[in-house]
Write a protein that holds these residues in place. Structure first.
Motif, PDB file in Angstrom:
ATOM      1  N   GLU A 105       0.665  -1.385   0.059  1.00  0.00           N
ATOM      2  CA  GLU A 105       0.091   0.086  -0.073  1.00  0.00           C
ATOM      3  C   GLU A 105       0.762   1.429  -0.095  1.00  0.00           C
ATOM      4  N   GLY A 106       2.065   1.138   0.340  1.00  0.00           N
ATOM      5  CA  GLY A 106       3.130   2.363   0.317  1.00  0.00           C
ATOM      6  C   GLY A 106       3.178   2.940   1.913  1.00  0.00           C
ATOM      7  N   TRP A 107       2.284   3.375   2.509  1.00  0.00           N
ATOM      8  CA  TRP A 107       2.272   4.138   3.781  1.00  0.00           C
ATOM      9  C   TRP A 107       2.742   2.927   4.816  1.00  0.00           C
ATOM     10  N   PRO A 108       2.295   1.641   4.709  1.00  0.00           N
ATOM     11  CA  PRO A 108       2.874   0.559   5.810  1.00  0.00           C
ATOM     12  C   PRO A 108       4.423   0.308   5.566  1.00  0.00           C
ATOM     13  N   GLN A 109       5.109   0.583   4.378  1.00  0.00           N
ATOM     14  CA  GLN A 109       6.428   0.491   4.459  1.00  0.00           C
ATOM     15  C   GLN A 109       7.118   1.687   5.097  1.00  0.00           C
ATOM     16  N   ASP A 110       6.468   2.804   5.043  1.00  0.00           N
ATOM     17  CA  ASP A 110       6.999   3.903   5.809  1.00  0.00           C
ATOM     18  C   ASP A 110       7.193   3.653   7.357  1.00  0.00           C
ATOM     19  N   LEU A 111       6.068   3.020   7.620  1.00  0.00           N
ATOM     20  CA  LEU A 111       6.001   2.598   9.239  1.00  0.00           C
ATOM     21  C   LEU A 111       6.891   1.670   9.677  1.00  0.00           C
ATOM     22  N   LEU A 112       7.059   0.644   8.957  1.00  0.00           N
ATOM     23  CA  LEU A 112       8.234  -0.350   8.835  1.00  0.00           C
ATOM     24  C   LEU A 112       9.394   0.335   9.049  1.00  0.00           C
ATOM     25  N   ASP A 113       9.765   1.135   8.110  1.00  0.00           N
ATOM     26  CA  ASP A 113      11.137   1.912   8.145  1.00  0.00           C
ATOM     27  C   ASP A 113      11.325   2.480   9.608  1.00  0.00           C
ATOM     28  N   MET A 114      10.258   3.070   9.998  1.00  0.00           N
ATOM     29  CA  MET A 114      10.363   3.836  11.405  1.00  0.00           C
ATOM     30  C   MET A 114      10.484   2.820  12.806  1.00  0.00           C
ATOM     31  N   MET A 115       9.947   1.476  12.420  1.00  0.00           N
ATOM     32  CA  MET A 115       9.512   0.524  13.733  1.00  0.00           C
ATOM     33  C   MET A 115      10.874  -0.043  13.975  1.00  0.00           C
ATOM     34  N   TYR A 116      11.081   0.064  15.342  1.00  0.00           N
ATOM     35  CA  TYR A 116      12.356  -0.712  15.710  1.00  0.00           C
ATOM     36  C   TYR A 116      11.894  -1.885  16.752  1.00  0.00           C
ATOM     37  N   LEU A 117      12.492  -3.212  16.426  1.00  0.00           N
ATOM     38  CA  LEU A 117      12.040  -4.446  17.494  1.00  0.00           C
ATOM     39  C   LEU A 117      13.397  -4.850  17.723  1.00  0.00           C
ATOM     40  N   GLU A 118      13.352  -5.116  19.251  1.00  0.00           N
ATOM     41  CA  GLU A 118      14.662  -5.978  19.720  1.00  0.00           C
ATOM     42  C   GLU A 118      14.687  -7.387  19.002  1.00  0.00           C
ATOM     43  N   ASP A 119      15.700  -7.854  18.903  1.00  0.00           N
ATOM     44  CA  ASP A 119      16.265  -9.221  18.163  1.00  0.00           C
ATOM     45  C   ASP A 119      15.311 -10.186  18.339  1.00  0.00           C
ATOM     46  N   GLU A 120      15.048 -10.455  19.682  1.00  0.00           N
ATOM     47  CA  GLU A 120      14.145 -11.635  20.034  1.00  0.00           C
ATOM     48  C   GLU A 120      12.589 -11.232  19.517  1.00  0.00           C
ATOM     49  N   VAL A 121      12.214  -9.924  19.680  1.00  0.00           N
ATOM     50  CA  VAL A 121      10.866  -9.784  19.110  1.00  0.00           C
ATOM     51  C   VAL A 121      10.739  -9.934  17.473  1.00  0.00           C
ATOM     52  N   ARG A 122      11.864  -9.245  16.969  1.00  0.00           N
ATOM     53  CA  ARG A 122      11.788  -9.439  15.300  1.00  0.00           C
ATOM     54  C   ARG A 122      11.574 -11.140  14.978  1.00  0.00           C
ATOM     55  N   SER A 123      12.553 -11.887  15.868  1.00  0.00           N
ATOM     56  CA  SER A 123      12.673 -13.148  15.503  1.00  0.00           C
ATOM     57  C   SER A 123      11.134 -13.720  15.557  1.00  0.00           C
ATOM     58  N   TRP A 124      10.394 -13.445  16.738  1.00  0.00           N
ATOM     59  CA  TRP A 124       9.124 -13.983  16.957  1.00  0.00           C
ATOM     60  C   TRP A 124       8.236 -13.504  15.895  1.00  0.00           C
ATOM     61  N   ALA A 125       8.405 -12.236  15.283  1.00  0.00           N
ATOM     62  CA  ALA A 125       7.434 -11.813  14.540  1.00  0.00           C
ATOM     63  C   ALA A 125       7.899 -12.416  13.145  1.00  0.00           C
ATOM     64  N   GLU A 126       8.835 -12.689  12.882  1.00  0.00           N
ATOM     65  CA  GLU A 126       9.100 -13.370  11.527  1.00  0.00           C
ATOM     66  C   GLU A 126       8.854 -15.097  11.503  1.00  0.00           C
ATOM     67  N   SER A 127       8.965 -15.516  12.781  1.00  0.00           N
ATOM     68  CA  SER A 127       8.812 -17.069  12.965  1.00  0.00           C
ATOM     69  C   SER A 127       7.496 -17.254  12.646  1.00  0.00           C
ATOM     70  N   GLY A 128       6.331 -16.602  13.041  1.00  0.00           N
ATOM     71  CA  GLY A 128       4.875 -16.713  12.899  1.00  0.00           C
ATOM     72  C   GLY A 128       4.175 -16.426  11.655  1.00  0.00           C
ATOM     73  N   SER A 129       5.066 -15.657  10.794  1.00  0.00           N
ATOM     74  CA  SER A 129       4.523 -14.995   9.334  1.00  0.00           C
ATOM     75  C   SER A 129       4.950 -15.881   8.505  1.00  0.00           C
ATOM     76  N   ALA A 130       4.229 -16.180   7.523  1.00  0.00           N
ATOM     77  CA  ALA A 130       4.618 -17.286   6.232  1.00  0.00           C
ATOM     78  C   ALA A 130       4.565 -16.053   5.394  1.00  0.00           C
ATOM     79  N   SER A 131       5.685 -15.219   5.202  1.00  0.00           N
ATOM     80  CA  SER A 131       5.391 -14.066   4.364  1.00  0.00           C
ATOM     81  C   SER A 131       5.955 -14.380   2.921  1.00  0.00           C
ATOM     82  N   ASP A 132       5.292 -13.706   1.999  1.00  0.00           N
ATOM     83  CA  ASP A 132       5.339 -13.971   0.646  1.00  0.00           C
ATOM     84  C   ASP A 132       6.843 -13.601   0.054  1.00  0.00           C
ATOM     85  N   GLU A 133       7.435 -12.698   0.785  1.00  0.00           N
ATOM     86  CA  GLU A 133       8.623 -12.146   0.533  1.00  0.00           C
ATOM     87  C   GLU A 133       9.771 -13.240   0.485  1.00  0.00           C
ATOM     88  N   GLU A 134       9.324 -14.136   1.424  1.00  0.00           N
ATOM     89  CA  GLU A 134      10.523 -15.299   1.103  1.00  0.00           C
ATOM     90  C   GLU A 134      10.422 -16.115  -0.136  1.00  0.00           C
TER      91      GLU A 134
END
Length: 188
Positions: free
Chosen positions: A89-118
């Motif tokens: 959509e465009g605007w979510p990418q801007d928010l993602l660019d600003m968002m900071y996650l601790e390493d373990e939180v990012r791992s958790w976020a990535e582990s549960g998402s079957a994302s198409d970018e893979e």
């Protein structure tokens, strides 16, 4: 104290994603052990759109602009996952660019998402893998549809965005205008 009571106290009886006060329920953020730390309290609207991606209303999720700053890791994970799902959509990418996650939180976020970018890998004309934020150079003069601009060969396009559902397209700014560029006409 029950999980529901903990979540109601933590969220002040509001949806932790959009702030709605009606039809609240527990949503376990996968992978989860069912604890309050790994769950969020969300409304039926948010739940319906999370569980049924075909019904997603991107404008509803503008609320993530506030939710992404939560101190609760489970809320951060859900905000990251929804922004990632909506990034085309465009605007979510801007928010993602600003968002900071601790390493373990990012791992958790990535582990549960079957994302198409893979599954979708963007490659330039030489086969090099492109990533969001890269700088690329045009390998051919390109007429920009819907405008009188011609993007000249050799023009550097900085801070590109990847079109999530099409491996042959990227977005970038040329002469201040956001355009879609075919990856076969760029090199890293």
């Amino acid at each position: 104290m029950s999980v529901e009571k903990e979540l109601l106290a933590r969220s002040e009886s509001k949806c932790e994603l959009c702030g709605a006060e009606d039809s609240l329920g527990i949503y376990e953020v996968a992978p989860s052990n069912g604890s309050a730390e790994q769950s969020v309290l969300i409304c039926e609207t948010c739940r319906g759109q999370i569980e049924n991606p075909d019904t997603v209303d991107a404008n509803h999720w503008r609320c993530l602009n506030d939710a992404m700053w939560s101190q609760v890791p489970a809320v951060q994970v859900m905000a990251w996952r929804m922004l990632t799902r909506l990034r085309s959509e465009g605007w979510p990418q801007d928010l993602l660019d600003m968002m900071y996650l601790e390493d373990e939180v990012r791992s958790w976020a990535e582990s549960g998402s079957a994302s198409d970018e893979e599954k979708i890998i963007h490659r330039d004309s030489n086969g090099a893998v492109l990533e969001a934020g890269d700088t690329v150079t045009l390998t051919k003069d390109l007429d920009v549809k819907g405008s009188s601009i011609t993007a000249k060969r050799g023009t550097a396009v900085r801070n590109i965005r990847l079109v999530q559902d099409n491996a042959e397209q990227i977005e970038g700014r040329v002469d201040g205008q956001l355009i879609v560029i075919l990856t076969k006409f760029v090199k890293k």
